[in-house]
Structure formats: structure tokens, C-alpha cells
Design a protein around this motif. Structure first.
Motif, PDB file in Angstrom:
ATOM      1  N   PHE A  43      35.711 -20.593  -7.406  1.00 57.17           N
ATOM      2  CA  PHE A  43      36.153 -19.857  -8.585  1.00 57.17           C
ATOM      3  C   PHE A  43      36.016 -18.357  -8.348  1.00 57.17           C
ATOM      4  N   VAL A  44      37.090 -17.608  -8.664  1.00 57.75           N
ATOM      5  CA  VAL A  44      37.075 -16.149  -8.518  1.00 57.75           C
ATOM      6  C   VAL A  44      37.242 -15.529  -9.908  1.00 57.75           C
ATOM      7  N   HIS A  71      31.484 -20.073  -6.259  1.00 61.15           N
ATOM      8  CA  HIS A  71      32.214 -18.949  -6.852  1.00 61.15           C
ATOM      9  C   HIS A  71      32.071 -17.711  -5.975  1.00 61.15           C
ATOM     10  N   LEU A  72      33.029 -16.821  -6.127  1.00 64.83           N
ATOM     11  CA  LEU A  72      33.031 -15.575  -5.369  1.00 64.83           C
ATOM     12  C   LEU A  72      32.966 -14.404  -6.332  1.00 64.83           C
ATOM     13  N   SER A  73      31.833 -13.732  -6.352  1.00 64.98           N
ATOM     14  CA  SER A  73      31.645 -12.536  -7.164  1.00 64.98           C
ATOM     15  C   SER A  73      31.798 -11.291  -6.289  1.00 64.98           C
ATOM     16  N   LEU A  74      32.555 -10.333  -6.780  1.00 68.67           N
ATOM     17  CA  LEU A  74      32.650  -9.050  -6.069  1.00 68.67           C
ATOM     18  C   LEU A  74      31.590  -8.062  -6.551  1.00 68.67           C
ATOM     19  N   PHE A  75      30.965  -8.364  -7.689  1.00 67.55           N
ATOM     20  CA  PHE A  75      29.898  -7.505  -8.200  1.00 67.55           C
ATOM     21  C   PHE A  75      28.546  -7.906  -7.598  1.00 67.55           C
ATOM     22  N   ILE A  92      41.232 -22.160  -4.049  1.00 71.52           N
ATOM     23  CA  ILE A  92      40.774 -20.929  -4.704  1.00 71.52           C
ATOM     24  C   ILE A  92      41.316 -20.941  -6.126  1.00 71.52           C
ATOM     25  N   TYR A  93      40.431 -20.847  -7.104  1.00 72.85           N
ATOM     26  CA  TYR A  93      40.793 -20.960  -8.523  1.00 72.85           C
ATOM     27  C   TYR A  93      40.453 -19.630  -9.200  1.00 72.85           C
ATOM     28  N   VAL A  94      41.481 -18.884  -9.624  1.00 68.11           N
ATOM     29  CA  VAL A  94      41.282 -17.545 -10.181  1.00 68.11           C
ATOM     30  C   VAL A  94      41.315 -17.589 -11.711  1.00 68.11           C
ATOM     31  N   GLU A 120      48.497 -18.746   3.583  1.00 69.38           N
ATOM     32  CA  GLU A 120      49.336 -19.049   4.747  1.00 69.38           C
ATOM     33  C   GLU A 120      48.705 -20.075   5.682  1.00 69.38           C
ATOM     34  N   SER A 121      47.406 -20.302   5.523  1.00 67.93           N
ATOM     35  CA  SER A 121      46.722 -21.309   6.350  1.00 67.93           C
ATOM     36  C   SER A 121      46.623 -22.653   5.634  1.00 67.93           C
ATOM     37  N   GLY A 122      47.162 -22.742   4.409  1.00 70.84           N
ATOM     38  CA  GLY A 122      47.190 -24.015   3.699  1.00 70.84           C
ATOM     39  C   GLY A 122      46.152 -24.185   2.620  1.00 70.84           C
ATOM     40  N   ILE A 123      45.327 -23.174   2.377  1.00 75.25           N
ATOM     41  CA  ILE A 123      44.370 -23.240   1.273  1.00 75.25           C
ATOM     42  C   ILE A 123      45.132 -23.092  -0.040  1.00 75.25           C
ATOM     43  N   ILE A 124      44.851 -23.978  -0.995  1.00 80.24           N
ATOM     44  CA  ILE A 124      45.573 -23.995  -2.272  1.00 80.24           C
ATOM     45  C   ILE A 124      45.072 -22.847  -3.157  1.00 80.24           C
TER      46      ILE A 124
END
Length: 238
Positions: A43-44, A71-75, A92-94, A120-124
Motif C-alpha cells: 500500500f502506498v 506499506h511504503l511510506s515516504l515520510f 502496488i496499491y495506491v 514494465e516488469s509485470g508488477i500489478i
């Protein structure tokens, strides 16, 4: 022999765990697209400012499914190697929120390039609202308070996108106005509960978690806007 890689994006007008916590149809559809038995889904939540409550809701929903959530936090980044972290995922779910801020932060961190590589590598790639419009060239956004404006997005998919088409009353007239004035390119709109499933860069399927929700193709013909109804496949039992 080079294997065939399917680039997939599911752009949701609204819905999923954050809008329909009791209706997991769209989220299960997304998980089902992975070839993995237990897919890694990340989750992003950038568009929400990495809202803690939003992140908790994600985990609460996906721990009940057959997957491995993160999840991926940028903070508060989980690692100094974002590329490796992202490329280890299957999905990857935004999340939703302020798309203008999302685009700015992703570009600052180089996440826009990493996500293109992932795709481009196939990750959804998938998401709702901000997590839907970010993948297109342009979008109708309410990132600036009290007005609907055009936002230049990542351009993985051609054309424009408008979410919440039935859920927010200003969406439809704003999209029509911007298109008729030549301020935005032709594209797709989706009601809440509708997912536009793109394979490579073509719309291959439209799915819905709500029985009467619709999608639309918008085109400019002369000085007028043509809106074509696109009927989704309902994911539930009738």
C-alpha cells in the motif's frame, strides 16, 4: 526465449477497502490477478500524507485475505533502497488523497521511475481516486480546494481519467467542461465501485463491486462532448 510480460493497471473510480470495508469484491479481484499463491501487496498512502489511520485500515482489510501486506511510506521510509523494496512486490496499491502532492513527492523521491519499471516488469499497479488518476497523462482533480482542475500525471496510460463520477456532483460537469474547452484530453470516467482494468495500455475489462455502477468513455466531437456508457461486469452474485 523472452517470456511475455503483462503490464497491468486497475484504475478504480472509488471503492476498495477504504470506501467499502464490508465489500471486498474489487480488492479480491485485484489479488486474483496475481499468479502468486500468496501475493505481496504494498500500500502506498502518499496522497493522504501517509495517514496512520489509512494504513491501519489497509492492514485490517488485507490480513483477512490470502496475501502478504506491507506499506511504503515516504515520510518514514522502510529502507534507503526504495527500488529493491518496490520490485519485490507483486501488487502496488495506491490510496486516495491529494494527487498533486502525490506526483510532486514521487518525482522528488524518483518513485515515478521505479513504479514505471515495476509496471514494465509485470508488477500489478492499482488504486482508487488519486491512485487511479495518477497513472494517466491527465486527470480531473480536486487537489486545489473548491475547484476541479486538470492535473498532468505520470502518463503510463494515454488520455485522461476522472474518478467518483457518480459520487461527487461536480465531477461530470467539470470533465465535460474541461474537455469541451480543449483543456483536457479524451479519456475515461468511473463511478465509485468501478475498476478499469488495463492490460499493456489497452482497456481490456471493466469490473464493478456495485450492481448499478458504470464507466464512461468521453470524446470530443467538434464542439460537443460525446459520453459513451461502458457496462461493467458485476463481481458479486445477482
Amino acid at each position: 526465449m523472452t517470456k511475455n510480460i503483462y503490464k497491468q493497471i486497475i484504475a478504480m473510480g472509488g471503492g476498495g477497502f477504504s470506501m467499502e470495508p464490508e465489500n471486498p469484491l474489487l480488492d479480491r479481484y485485484i489479488l486474483g490477478l496475481s499468479k502468486k499463491e500468496i501475493p505481496k501487496i504494498c500500500f502506498v498512502p502518499t496522497a493522504s500524507g501517509d495517514s496512520d489511520k489509512y494504513i491501519v485500515r489497509f492492514y485490517s482489510a488485507f490480513v483477512q485475505q490470502l496475501c502478504k501486506p506491507s506499506h511504503l511510506s515516504l515520510f518514514n521510509p522502510p529502507t534507503n533502497d526504495l527500488r529493491s523494496f518496490v520490485l519485490e512486490q507483486d501488487i502496488i496499491y495506491v490510496g486516495g488523497g491529494n494527487t498533486k502532492n502525490l506526483i510532486a513527492l514521487w518525482k522528488e523521491w524518483g518513485l515515478d521511475h521505479i513504479l514505471r519499471e515495476a509496471w514494465e516488469s509485470g508488477i500489478i499497479l492499482c488504486g482508487l481516486s488519486a491512485g487511479s488518476i495518477c497513472w494517466f497523462e491527465q486527470a480531473v482533480t480536486d487537489s486545489i480546494p473548491k475547484q476541479m482542475t486538470v492535473l498532468q500525471c505520470l502518463g503510463f496510460l494515454k488520455g485522461s481519467n476522472c474518478p467518483h463520477y457518480d459520487g461527487e456532483q461536480e465531477r461530470r460537469p467539470s470533465y465535460h467542461r474541461l474537455l469541451s474547452q480543449g483543456l483536457i484530453s479524451e479519456g475515461y470516467a468511473a463511478d465509485d465501485g468501478v475498476g478499469l482494468h488495463f492490460i499493456q495500455d489497452k482497456l481490456e475489462k471493466i469490473v464493478s463491486s456495485r450492481l448499478h455502477a458504470k464507466a464512461y468513455r468521453l470524446e470530443k466531437i467538434g464542439e460537443t462532448v460525446k459520453e459513451t456508457l461502458l457496462e461493467p461486469t458485476y463481481l458479486g452474485k445477482i
